[in-house]
Design a protein around this motif. Structure first.
Motif, PDB file in Angstrom:
ATOM      1  N   GLY A 140       0.790  -1.352   0.190  1.00 40.08           N
ATOM      2  CA  GLY A 140       0.034   0.135  -0.080  1.00 40.08           C
ATOM      3  C   GLY A 140       0.740   1.333   0.032  1.00 40.08           C
ATOM      4  O   GLY A 140       0.450   2.271  -0.216  1.00 40.08           O
ATOM      5  N   MET A 141       2.033   0.962   0.316  1.00 43.66           N
ATOM      6  CA  MET A 141       2.986   2.327   0.352  1.00 43.66           C
ATOM      7  C   MET A 141       3.125   2.758  -1.218  1.00 43.66           C
ATOM      8  O   MET A 141       3.024   2.099  -2.161  1.00 43.66           O
ATOM      9  N   ARG A 142       3.636   3.912  -1.398  1.00 46.44           N
ATOM     10  CA  ARG A 142       3.829   4.718  -2.585  1.00 46.44           C
ATOM     11  C   ARG A 142       5.535   4.979  -2.499  1.00 46.44           C
ATOM     12  O   ARG A 142       5.970   5.607  -1.680  1.00 46.44           O
ATOM     13  N   LEU A 143       6.274   4.388  -3.749  1.00 48.93           N
ATOM     14  CA  LEU A 143       7.622   4.636  -3.838  1.00 48.93           C
ATOM     15  C   LEU A 143       8.069   5.576  -4.990  1.00 48.93           C
ATOM     16  O   LEU A 143       7.460   5.313  -6.179  1.00 48.93           O
ATOM     17  N   ALA A 189       4.763   1.887  -7.193  1.00 46.76           N
ATOM     18  CA  ALA A 189       6.020   2.427  -7.445  1.00 46.76           C
ATOM     19  C   ALA A 189       6.047   3.220  -8.768  1.00 46.76           C
ATOM     20  O   ALA A 189       5.737   2.825  -9.867  1.00 46.76           O
ATOM     21  N   LEU A 190       6.561   4.507  -8.594  1.00 46.34           N
ATOM     22  CA  LEU A 190       6.875   5.357  -9.839  1.00 46.34           C
ATOM     23  C   LEU A 190       8.323   5.405 -10.185  1.00 46.34           C
ATOM     24  O   LEU A 190       9.074   5.881  -9.181  1.00 46.34           O
ATOM     25  N   SER A 213       1.065  -3.590 -14.189  1.00 51.18           N
ATOM     26  CA  SER A 213       0.590  -1.962 -14.739  1.00 51.18           C
ATOM     27  C   SER A 213      -0.189  -1.460 -13.545  1.00 51.18           C
ATOM     28  O   SER A 213      -0.340  -0.295 -13.380  1.00 51.18           O
ATOM     29  N   ASP A 214      -0.910  -2.039 -12.756  1.00 47.75           N
ATOM     30  CA  ASP A 214      -1.748  -1.453 -11.785  1.00 47.75           C
ATOM     31  C   ASP A 214      -0.720  -1.061 -10.465  1.00 47.75           C
ATOM     32  O   ASP A 214      -1.484  -0.077  -9.804  1.00 47.75           O
ATOM     33  N   LEU A 215       0.225  -1.166 -10.490  1.00 49.06           N
ATOM     34  CA  LEU A 215       1.186  -0.852  -9.508  1.00 49.06           C
ATOM     35  C   LEU A 215       2.388  -0.075  -9.818  1.00 49.06           C
ATOM     36  O   LEU A 215       2.825   0.604  -9.028  1.00 49.06           O
ATOM     37  N   ALA A 216       3.019  -0.474 -11.033  1.00 51.08           N
ATOM     38  CA  ALA A 216       4.255   0.001 -11.425  1.00 51.08           C
ATOM     39  C   ALA A 216       4.108   0.915 -12.564  1.00 51.08           C
ATOM     40  O   ALA A 216       3.443   0.834 -13.595  1.00 51.08           O
ATOM     41  N   GLU A 217       5.134   1.844 -12.709  1.00 54.49           N
ATOM     42  CA  GLU A 217       4.906   2.841 -13.852  1.00 54.49           C
ATOM     43  C   GLU A 217       6.414   3.321 -14.065  1.00 54.49           C
ATOM     44  O   GLU A 217       7.056   3.649 -12.873  1.00 54.49           O
ATOM     45  N   VAL A 218       6.910   3.442 -15.339  1.00 56.48           N
ATOM     46  CA  VAL A 218       8.273   3.934 -15.549  1.00 56.48           C
ATOM     47  C   VAL A 218       8.114   4.853 -16.769  1.00 56.48           C
ATOM     48  O   VAL A 218       7.569   4.748 -17.638  1.00 56.48           O
TER      49      VAL A 218
END
Length: 421
Positions: free
Chosen positions: A191-194, A216-217, A239-244
């Motif tokens: 649930g954290m944001r990185l 995570a971004l 894709s629901d959690l990670a993005e670059v």
């Protein structure tokens, strides 16, 4: 003077190196395990017209000079040859070659640097580390070929120091362990944001999402890295959690992150920009949030942070600057971070680079076909030289953990480190 004798002058007559040349001349130690083969008289032109040891590098990158066999072993034996070439040595060479019409003609012609050399690296500029120039510097090194990087780095596509949990750990195990060590140091939980700045091919971003359920971004100035990472994220169903994003870290608009990781970016920031860099990352965190800075360092701050005429600056990391760990820690501290942990992974980087050297050797023909022999040669000598740099303590690798205290001065840290080794 024969062509082989020119290079023997640099190595020294007692060096355990055999030197041969295309004209049939020989010098050095006959039958030595380490050999240098000079393929063109114009190698001498690079030697006398380039500053320091840059001429030797130029001759090697262009293929005018060959070093068969294992490059790490060769460089460790030939440090005298590939060290600084003094003005006195160049004058001695010029005096000798003046008697040979072929060598004299080759030396009289000043050659352009190989195309693999970043042209803007030769121009000192007050615009260094502007967004435009940083983008050019990053693109020069990272937008080479994703396929080439896959061969060199292996499946992890992690182009930063691994952390070996055991003597017999593989490179892939060590890269997984490195990402997990970072995740545990910054206290990731579901649930954290990185925010991961300078995220490369998204290794930390995907690890945080897949192993910890973190949103995570990652941002990178390399377009090819971002495209590869986004595809890998989709292929893994993350894709629901990670993005670059293909984005300068200074253009990240979001804030309120629970944690920030910077793995291998600080080397590109520049000494003068470190205060604003760490202040920016501090501002992106929630109170109680942690930031892990993972960066190549140098043992002290006695020399300039960048060697203008060095091979690394000209060919590998244009505008890169290295600071001592104390300076890095001071800048983090002054930006507001409370420093909670710091460690040196110098020996781990030597092992990591050895693994990359092995991968390149195993894929040499494919690598040459993909990026050209000149670029492959840059990588071969650069990575082998860095193995020696870390082994012999010319350079180091430090992880420094900082926390943003809340309004009461609470860092929300455990009484003792809980991230293991």
């Amino acid at each position: 003077m024969t062509l082989a004798r020119v290079f023997e002058q640099l190595a020294g007559p007692q060096a355990p190196v055999e030197i041969t040349a295309y004209d049939g001349s020989r010098a050095g130690a006959p039958g030595a395990d380490i050999r240098v083969h000079v393929r063109s008289p114009y190698a001498v032109s690079y030697l006398v017209h380039s500053p320091g040891a840059l001429g030797l590098a130029r001759a090697y990158v262009t293929g005018m000079l060959d070093v068969p066999g294992d490059m790490i072993t060769a460089l460790s034996t030939m440090q005298a040859l590939f060290g600084e070439v003094t003005g006195r040595q160049k004058a001695g060479i010029l005096a000798q070659v003046a008697r040979d019409p072929l060598l004299r003609g080759a030396v009289s012609r000043r050659l352009d640097p190989p195309p693999q050399e970043a042209p803007f690296s030769r121009i000192p500029s007050w615009l260094r580390h502007s967004k435009r120039r940083d983008a050019r510097a990053i693109s020069h090194h990272y937008d080479v070929s994703n396929t080439f990087y896959e061969w060199v780095l292996g499946p992890s596509m992690a182009y930063t120091c691994a952390c070996y949990p055991r003597e017999d750990a593989t490179l892939e195990e060590a890269q997984f362990h490195k990402h997990d060590l970072v995740a545990r140091k910054i206290g990731l939980k579901p649930g954290m944001r990185l925010l991961d700045v300078g995220c490369g091919w998204g290794g930390m971003v995907m690890h945080a999402a897949q192993e910890y359920g973190v949103k995570a971004l990652g941002v990178t100035l390399s377009k090819q890295q971002a495209e590869w990472a986004q595809k890998a994220i989709a292929d893994r169903g993350l894709s629901d959690l990670a993005e670059v994003r293909h984005l300068d870290y200074r253009d990240v608009a979001e804030t309120g992150f629970d944690a920030v990781s910077s793995i291998g970016l600080t080397e590109h920031i520049g000494k003068a920009n470190l205060p604003s860099y760490f202040a920016f990352l501090y501002g992106k965190l929630k109170p109680g949030g942690r930031m892990l800075n993972h960066t190549i360092t140098r043992p002290d701050n006695l020399a300039p942070p960048r060697k203008e005429n060095g091979f690394i600056n000209r060919y590998v990391f244009p505008d890169g600057e290295l600071e001592g760990p104390g300076h890095i820690q001071t800048q983090m501290n002054d930006a507001g971070f409370e420093i909670r942990h710091q460690e040196n992974l110098r020996e781990h980087y030597a092992r990591t680079l050895t693994g990359w050297c092995r991968n390149l050797d195993e894929h040499w023909d494919e690598a040459v076909a993909e990026v050209g022999e000149g670029t492959a040669r840059v990588w071969r000598v650069y990575m082998a030289g860095c193995v020696l740099g870390f082994e012999q303590n010319w350079i180091q690798l430090h992880q420094t953990l900082g926390v943003k205290l809340d309004e009461t001065g609470n860092g929300h840290m455990p009484l003792r480190p809980d991230w293991g080794v």
